[in-house]
Design an enzyme around this catalytic site. Sequence first.
Site, PDB file in Angstrom:
ATOM      1  N   GLY A   1       5.727   5.010  -5.936  1.00  0.00           N
ATOM      2  CA  GLY A   1       6.519   4.578  -5.252  1.00  0.00           C
ATOM      3  C   GLY A   1       6.678   4.145  -3.602  1.00  0.00           C
TER       4      GLY A   1
ATOM      5  N   ASP B   1       8.358   5.668  -0.604  1.00  0.00           N
ATOM      6  CA  ASP B   1       8.394   6.892  -0.245  1.00  0.00           C
ATOM      7  C   ASP B   1       7.801   6.509   1.560  1.00  0.00           C
ATOM      8  OD1 ASP B   1       5.576   7.252  -1.051  1.00  0.00           O
ATOM      9  OD2 ASP B   1       5.885   9.089  -2.120  1.00  0.00           O
TER      10      ASP B   1
ATOM     11  N   ASP C   1      -5.396 -17.923   3.667  1.00  0.00           N
ATOM     12  CA  ASP C   1      -4.914 -19.230   3.315  1.00  0.00           C
ATOM     13  C   ASP C   1      -5.382 -19.473   4.300  1.00  0.00           C
ATOM     14  OD1 ASP C   1      -3.511 -21.357   2.672  1.00  0.00           O
ATOM     15  OD2 ASP C   1      -1.409 -20.693   2.940  1.00  0.00           O
TER      16      ASP C   1
ATOM     17  N   HIS D   1       1.061  -1.585  -0.420  1.00  0.00           N
ATOM     18  CA  HIS D   1      -0.418  -0.297   0.378  1.00  0.00           C
ATOM     19  C   HIS D   1       0.713   1.245   0.170  1.00  0.00           C
ATOM     20  CE1 HIS D   1      -4.764  -2.059   1.087  1.00  0.00           C
ATOM     21  NE2 HIS D   1      -2.924  -2.543   0.320  1.00  0.00           N
TER      22      HIS D   1
END
Length: 348
Positions: free
Chosen positions: A91, A93, A251, A85
């Site tokens: 990008g 940061d 899972d 996220h």
Amino acid sequence: MTAMSRSAVLLCLLVAAAVGSAAHFDGAAAATDNGKKVSQGQGGLHHYFYLDSCAQLETIVRSTVESALQQDVRLTAGLLRIFFHDCFPQGCDASVLLDNGERQFAPNLGLQQAALQLIETIRSKVHAACGPTVSCADITVLATRDAVNLAGGPTFTVNLGRKDSLAPASQNDVFSLPPPSFTADQLLKSFSDKGLDNFDLVALSGAHTVGRARCSAFGNPSTPPKDDLGQCLAGICTGGGGDPNRLRDLDFLTPELFDNMYFTALTLNKGIMLNSDQVLATHPSTNWLVKGFADNHWWFFQQFATSMVKMSEMKGPQGNVGEIRRNCFKPNSALNISADHGLLAASA
Ligand code: HEM
């Protein structure tokens, strides 16, 4: 896993075994082996970025993550989701870490507070040892990489030298994160808009080998589960008054291990995974990868490492520009730290 959810899943598996419809679980033990080391290219950042300024960096990060995981195994999932996220909108940061910013928007609800805090705890240890030289963005990448490996997944080399953003990403960019209702075509488009391909989509979705989702995220399955195992697992959400905030493992085979059993679970087609996961098992651009990763955990580990590095080097529109935050949750401007101290940094 809470004791309640663990016993619910165990009960389901017992029920399924009793009627002869249980899946084959014999791959689980082999899949706990650590993966091979994968080396990656440079892309503007580099592996030895902190060699002179903070040689202890990787040791501090790994040991802090390791002790945190001994207290709470769910932190691996928390870090992985924060990494995704953070990196996907503009990008890597650390913009998602800023308070009163991206985390108020729907795609970011449910990010684990304890995992956010772990990143800030690591930052404070690293800065205590080395001074304010290492970014929260790099610490997020390193901590996630180590948590994956400590949970049984591969290890790999990451390049470093990211700056922390001065401000959060825009609401538009946050909503570029795909929702679980997307079809496979929509997921492929959403990833290709960010320079990621079908290999990256399927391998990175394999992060759902750990962690949980709120029942509301599962929606109504297009094909309701027909067998006992599927019905019993779906019942974890429909039972207990149908609370939409109740958590269910992504899972259901090995929820705390980083292995390839998520892909095995997908090929079982029980109609109880997230829609955005299940569609990968049928679309012609992704189904052969799901099958391949289910059959060969080394291939999954290698592709996951490659795709994590690719995502970790995605660039925002402004490139690698920003600062080294003194507190991951706040820009330095809010802490009264100025460029005079030589710490406001920018590079192309
Ligand atoms: C392909 C598109 C993806 C979609 C639609 C998606 C969607 C979701 C949703 C709906 C949840 C549950 C959130 C909640 O109920 O609070 C979730 C959890 C999670 N996602 Fe994804 N995801 C995607 C890709 C990824 C990627 C690429 C990663 C990391 C590389 C990732 C890592 C995780 C993890 C680890 C969790 C569990 C978090 C926890 O237990 O705290 N996801 N995802």
